[in-house]
Design an enzyme around this catalytic site. Structure first.
Site, PDB file in Angstrom:
ATOM      1  N   HIS A   1      -1.554  -4.590   6.988  1.00 57.61           N
ATOM      2  CA  HIS A   1      -1.330  -3.352   7.720  1.00 57.61           C
ATOM      3  C   HIS A   1      -0.851  -3.640   9.140  1.00 57.61           C
ATOM      4  O   HIS A   1      -1.628  -4.043   9.999  1.00 57.61           O
ATOM      5  CB  HIS A   1      -2.628  -2.522   7.747  1.00 57.61           C
ATOM      6  CG  HIS A   1      -2.481  -1.217   8.455  1.00 57.61           C
ATOM      7  ND1 HIS A   1      -3.523  -0.627   9.126  1.00 57.61           N
ATOM      8  CD2 HIS A   1      -1.413  -0.396   8.614  1.00 57.61           C
ATOM      9  CE1 HIS A   1      -3.109   0.500   9.662  1.00 57.61           C
ATOM     10  NE2 HIS A   1      -1.837   0.662   9.360  1.00 57.61           N
TER      11      HIS A   1
ATOM     12  N   GLU B   1      -3.926  -5.913  10.311  1.00 59.07           N
ATOM     13  CA  GLU B   1      -5.139  -5.915   9.500  1.00 59.07           C
ATOM     14  C   GLU B   1      -4.810  -6.566   8.147  1.00 59.07           C
ATOM     15  O   GLU B   1      -3.885  -6.138   7.458  1.00 59.07           O
ATOM     16  CB  GLU B   1      -5.639  -4.484   9.248  1.00 59.07           C
ATOM     17  CG  GLU B   1      -6.316  -3.849  10.440  1.00 59.07           C
ATOM     18  CD  GLU B   1      -6.843  -2.463  10.119  1.00 59.07           C
ATOM     19  OE1 GLU B   1      -7.970  -2.150  10.523  1.00 59.07           O
ATOM     20  OE2 GLU B   1      -6.124  -1.669   9.472  1.00 59.07           O
TER      21      GLU B   1
ATOM     22  N   ASN C   1      -7.909   2.591  11.597  1.00 59.68           N
ATOM     23  CA  ASN C   1      -7.669   3.998  11.290  1.00 59.68           C
ATOM     24  C   ASN C   1      -8.937   4.747  10.912  1.00 59.68           C
ATOM     25  O   ASN C   1      -8.997   5.973  11.047  1.00 59.68           O
ATOM     26  CB  ASN C   1      -6.626   4.134  10.180  1.00 59.68           C
ATOM     27  CG  ASN C   1      -5.223   3.971  10.722  1.00 59.68           C
ATOM     28  OD1 ASN C   1      -4.984   4.131  11.909  1.00 59.68           O
ATOM     29  ND2 ASN C   1      -4.282   3.645   9.852  1.00 59.68           N
TER      30      ASN C   1
END
Length: 282
Positions: free
Chosen positions: A140, A152, A190
């Protein structure tokens, strides 16, 4: 297995950003999208980004030309066959990602690692639809990819140590700082960030302050470089809503309900910077 060629599915904001990050570090890139127009737009975005770096004297003209020469834009999945790593960077839509991953399975050699740039969808669930679950992982990146240091690395239940180590090493080679996280909706960043953005929309909808003042409050009071509403416009309001919808479905907890104002703005097509209007006009 050394990674010298990276395939990217999706030439949009994240895809072309990943392409640039790879190309400037000497990796060959094959960037695939559904149309010539989408591919051309992605390559042109990379060119414009590199031109801005050139004007700031952060790269040379030779650096720019070399990076662009390493990027092959294509509408054909077959062109991905030479890649050792393929990163799926399509829209945050589970069904679409499944379709892409299954198509990649029919083309790529068994040893090729496939990563997804999803910001919220389960890595374990996506791995389960492939024939290479042990060589599937979440990678990510954050927007704008060329500037943001974090990646990530998300392990699904099936991800092998060798796959994790290869992708972790590649992130470092790109000049990024990887963190390894467990598979869970929203992962780490997130999981914290998007509910905060959602709460900012509730504050805006309740009329507690203007958008400018909400963002100023978070910037000046919490030392954030950009306010949550302006950040939502940068991310895309549709992406924020999609992430919150995943949380509601996965956690079955009402604290993750999307703000009605966020849903209404997405329905109106006011998605942020990419459409010229979100919370703010551009």
């Amino acid at each position: 297995m050394g990674i010298t060629t990276v395939g990217i599915v999706g030439a949009g904001t994240m895809g072309n950003g990943i392409a640039q990050a790879c190309a400037v570090k000497g990796l060959n890139v094959v960037m695939v999208d559904v149309s010539d127009a989408a591919v051309a737009k992605g390559v042109n975005t990379v060119s414009g980004s590199l031109e801005r770096l050139l004007k700031k004297e952060k790269i040379t003209a030779a650096d720019k030309d070399a990076a662009l020469a390493r990027i092959l834009g294509s509408t054909h999945y077959d062109d991905l066959k030479g890649a050792q790593l393929v990163i799926e960077a399509a829209t945050e839509n589970h069904a679409l990602k499944v379709q892409i991953l299954q198509q990649l399975d029919t083309i790529l050699a068994p040893e090729v690692i496939v990563a997804t740039n999803t910001s919220s969808i389960s890595i374990t669930k996506l791995a389960a639809v492939t024939r290479r679950a042990d060589r599937f992982i979440g990678m990510h990146f954050f927007n704008p990819v060329p500037m943001m240091a974090l990646v990530e690395i998300i392990r699904g239940l099936q991800t092998s140590d060798a796959t994790h180590d290869a992708v972790h090493a590649m992130a470092i080679a790109l000049g990024k700082t990887p963190i390894t996280v467990k598979n869970n909706p929203g992962f780490v960043v997130n999981r914290i960030l998007v509910p905060m953005i959602n709460e900012a929309f509730f504050v805006l909808a309740e009329g507690l302050a203007t958008a400018d003042d909400i963002d100023a409050g978070m910037k000046l009071g919490c030392n954030q470089p950009i306010g949550p509403l302006a950040l939502a416009d940068m991310i895309g309001l549709d992406v924020c809503l999609a992430v919150m919808d995943v949380y509601v479905a996965e956690f079955a907890d009402s604290k993750y309900r999307p703000c009605p104002l966020l849903k209404e703005m997405v329905a109106a097509g006011r998605l942020g910077r990419k459409t010229g209007q979100g919370v703010y006009k551009y």
